[in-house]
Design a protein around this motif. Sequence first.
Motif, mmCIF file in Angstrom:
data_model
loop_
_atom_site.group_PDB
_atom_site.id
_atom_site.type_symbol
_atom_site.label_atom_id
_atom_site.label_comp_id
_atom_site.label_asym_id
_atom_site.label_seq_id
_atom_site.Cartn_x
_atom_site.Cartn_y
_atom_site.Cartn_z
ATOM 1 N N SER A 104 36.955 40.927 37.408
ATOM 2 C CA SER A 104 37.038 42.003 38.389
ATOM 3 C C SER A 104 36.292 43.258 37.946
ATOM 4 C CB SER A 104 38.512 42.359 38.651
ATOM 5 O OG SER A 104 39.168 41.314 39.338
ATOM 6 N N LEU A 105 35.575 43.184 36.832
ATOM 7 C CA LEU A 105 34.866 44.339 36.292
ATOM 8 C C LEU A 105 33.361 44.102 36.377
ATOM 9 C CD1 LEU A 105 37.120 44.953 33.151
ATOM 10 C CD2 LEU A 105 37.276 46.036 35.412
ATOM 11 N N LEU A 106 32.679 44.937 37.143
ATOM 12 C CA LEU A 106 31.287 44.686 37.479
ATOM 13 C C LEU A 106 30.390 44.549 36.254
ATOM 14 C CD1 LEU A 106 29.064 44.349 39.572
ATOM 15 C CD2 LEU A 106 28.942 46.850 39.764
ATOM 16 N N HIS A 107 30.570 45.406 35.255
ATOM 17 C CA HIS A 107 29.675 45.320 34.099
ATOM 18 C C HIS A 107 29.844 43.986 33.369
ATOM 19 C CE1 HIS A 107 33.318 46.393 31.960
ATOM 20 N NE2 HIS A 107 32.708 46.378 30.788
ATOM 21 N N GLU A 108 31.085 43.456 33.349
ATOM 22 C CA GLU A 108 31.317 42.162 32.715
ATOM 23 C C GLU A 108 30.780 41.025 33.575
ATOM 24 O OE1 GLU A 108 32.265 41.372 29.869
ATOM 25 O OE2 GLU A 108 33.333 43.075 29.007
ATOM 26 N N VAL A 109 30.880 41.161 34.877
ATOM 27 C CA VAL A 109 30.333 40.131 35.773
ATOM 28 C C VAL A 109 28.816 40.058 35.606
ATOM 29 C CG1 VAL A 109 30.024 39.480 38.196
ATOM 30 C CG2 VAL A 109 32.236 40.318 37.397
ATOM 31 N N LEU A 110 28.173 41.201 35.469
ATOM 32 C CA LEU A 110 26.726 41.207 35.254
ATOM 33 C C LEU A 110 26.369 40.594 33.906
ATOM 34 C CD1 LEU A 110 25.897 44.749 36.666
ATOM 35 C CD2 LEU A 110 25.127 42.560 37.612
ATOM 36 N N ARG A 111 27.231 40.767 32.923
ATOM 37 C CA ARG A 111 26.967 40.203 31.589
ATOM 38 C C ARG A 111 27.231 38.701 31.552
ATOM 39 N NH1 ARG A 111 29.858 38.857 27.117
ATOM 40 N NH2 ARG A 111 31.836 39.513 28.062
ATOM 41 N N ARG A 112 28.368 38.284 32.129
ATOM 42 C CA ARG A 112 28.810 36.893 32.020
ATOM 43 C C ARG A 112 28.236 35.992 33.116
ATOM 44 N NH1 ARG A 112 33.913 36.498 33.377
ATOM 45 N NH2 ARG A 112 34.098 34.445 32.411
ATOM 46 N N ARG A 113 27.781 36.635 34.219
ATOM 47 C CA ARG A 113 27.325 35.851 35.390
ATOM 48 C C ARG A 113 28.493 35.087 36.012
ATOM 49 N NH1 ARG A 113 23.220 39.166 34.359
ATOM 50 N NH2 ARG A 113 21.192 38.327 34.941
ATOM 51 N N ARG A 114 29.694 35.533 35.808
ATOM 52 C CA ARG A 114 30.900 34.921 36.347
ATOM 53 C C ARG A 114 31.791 36.016 36.912
ATOM 54 N NH1 ARG A 114 28.160 31.272 35.655
ATOM 55 N NH2 ARG A 114 28.525 29.278 34.607
ATOM 56 N N GLY A 115 32.583 35.674 37.933
ATOM 57 C CA GLY A 115 33.490 36.665 38.481
ATOM 58 C C GLY A 115 34.242 36.141 39.678
ATOM 59 N N LEU A 116 35.115 36.974 40.226
ATOM 60 C CA LEU A 116 35.810 36.639 41.448
ATOM 61 C C LEU A 116 34.843 36.705 42.628
ATOM 62 C CD1 LEU A 116 39.263 38.444 41.146
ATOM 63 C CD2 LEU A 116 38.589 36.180 40.372
ATOM 64 N N PRO A 117 35.198 36.070 43.742
ATOM 65 C CA PRO A 117 34.300 36.085 44.906
ATOM 66 C C PRO A 117 33.863 37.480 45.323
ATOM 67 C CG PRO A 117 36.035 34.472 45.245
ATOM 68 C CD PRO A 117 36.370 35.189 43.978
ATOM 69 N N ILE A 118 34.781 38.453 45.292
ATOM 70 C CA ILE A 118 34.429 39.782 45.765
ATOM 71 C C ILE A 118 33.455 40.481 44.814
ATOM 72 C CG2 ILE A 118 36.426 40.936 44.708
ATOM 73 C CD1 ILE A 118 36.558 42.651 47.291
ATOM 74 N N LEU A 119 33.602 40.264 43.502
ATOM 75 C CA LEU A 119 32.667 40.899 42.560
ATOM 76 C C LEU A 119 31.297 40.241 42.618
ATOM 77 C CD1 LEU A 119 33.090 43.330 40.640
ATOM 78 C CD2 LEU A 119 35.187 42.402 41.582
ATOM 79 N N LEU A 120 31.268 38.917 42.741
ATOM 80 C CA LEU A 120 29.980 38.254 42.902
ATOM 81 C C LEU A 120 29.326 38.689 44.216
ATOM 82 C CD1 LEU A 120 31.045 34.737 41.623
ATOM 83 C CD2 LEU A 120 29.441 36.285 40.493
ATOM 84 N N SER A 121 30.132 38.927 45.241
ATOM 85 C CA SER A 121 29.590 39.420 46.505
ATOM 86 C C SER A 121 29.043 40.829 46.346
ATOM 87 C CB SER A 121 30.671 39.390 47.592
ATOM 88 O OG SER A 121 31.043 38.066 47.912
ATOM 89 N N VAL A 122 29.708 41.660 45.529
ATOM 90 C CA VAL A 122 29.194 43.006 45.268
ATOM 91 C C VAL A 122 27.815 42.916 44.619
ATOM 92 C CG1 VAL A 122 29.501 45.079 43.841
ATOM 93 C CG2 VAL A 122 31.420 44.176 45.178
ATOM 94 N N VAL A 123 27.660 41.990 43.658
ATOM 95 C CA VAL A 123 26.339 41.812 43.032
ATOM 96 C C VAL A 123 25.307 41.439 44.095
ATOM 97 C CG1 VAL A 123 25.004 40.415 41.414
ATOM 98 C CG2 VAL A 123 27.289 41.212 40.777
ATOM 99 N N TRP A 124 25.630 40.466 44.919
ATOM 100 C CA TRP A 124 24.706 40.054 45.986
ATOM 101 C C TRP A 124 24.379 41.225 46.906
ATOM 102 C CZ3 TRP A 124 23.314 35.220 48.716
ATOM 103 C CH2 TRP A 124 23.262 34.113 47.856
ATOM 104 N N MET A 125 25.398 41.953 47.332
ATOM 105 C CA MET A 125 25.189 43.048 48.270
ATOM 106 C C MET A 125 24.316 44.142 47.676
ATOM 107 S SD MET A 125 29.099 43.241 49.646
ATOM 108 C CE MET A 125 28.894 44.833 50.435
ATOM 109 N N GLU A 126 24.585 44.490 46.425
ATOM 110 C CA GLU A 126 23.817 45.571 45.807
ATOM 111 C C GLU A 126 22.379 45.158 45.529
ATOM 112 O OE1 GLU A 126 24.575 48.887 45.061
ATOM 113 O OE2 GLU A 126 26.087 48.379 46.556
#
Length: 286
Positions: A104-126
């Motif tokens: 659920s933490l964007l900086h970790e999702v960007l590092r790990r390439r893993r996350g919950l659907p909403i955080l991965l969607s935030v990456v896609w949206m941004e």
Amino acid sequence: MSAEDPPGRPERPGRPDRRREFAEEARAERPDLARLCLLICAVADPTLTEHDLVEADMELDRLAGLVPYGTRLTGAWKDALAALLGGREGFEGVPADYQRLESSLLHEVLRRRRGLPILLSVVWMEVARRAGAPVYGLGLPGHFVVGFGDPAALDLADPFAGGRPMTAEDAELLVASATGEALDRSMLRPAEPGAIVLRILNNIRAWATPRPERSDVALWAVELALLLPSHPARLRYERAELLVQRGDFLAGAAEMEAYAQIMDAVDPDSATAIRHKARAARARLN
């Protein structure tokens, strides 16, 4: 504490006041979704510096720069982003991600390439927004996805599945499996940044709730949610309960009494029960 004051304790001297930054960004005319998500990261991990947050934001810029320029002409945003983010960069989710706070933490999702659907969607949206795509987030019950173009067209993709295309029928099945009910058109409204951030914070609270040893996480998640312009009033009572759980009986009791005043007009019986809990919390000081 006034309704406008950020809840919680002030930051230590010399450190950026991330909560105040979060409150100011949330109330901006056009809130920056990525910035709000990164400020959540900074509250979760106070060792993060502004440089760390800028680096995460720059990673979104870098990814946006990899979207083929011709996509602006073809309009094939969904395919291009699936190839880039879901394919080349490996962004996707697995069931185990639901058990990790990092998901659920964007900086970790960007590092790990893993996350919950909403955080991965935030990456896609941004990434899509920076590349010029007409993108939006869609908060379906139980699952967050992204859409492109006219929301009525339901041109959807599921970032958790690496960008798998979704049809209207897929969305209907997803809603039915999550709620047992039919898809309602009200569920198809693009999500605003504040609603997205509230949902992220709700996920963090849901992660912390069955982990009493992480009541600190539940507390800051509630306190950030209370800084959003629109939030459920009951969060004040949840914060009070967390304060009592963590041994801050006086503050928790005061919050309960303040919430009871709100409840007096709508549910007097509940207000009375809350005042009893407030007295019980104060009694624990003796």
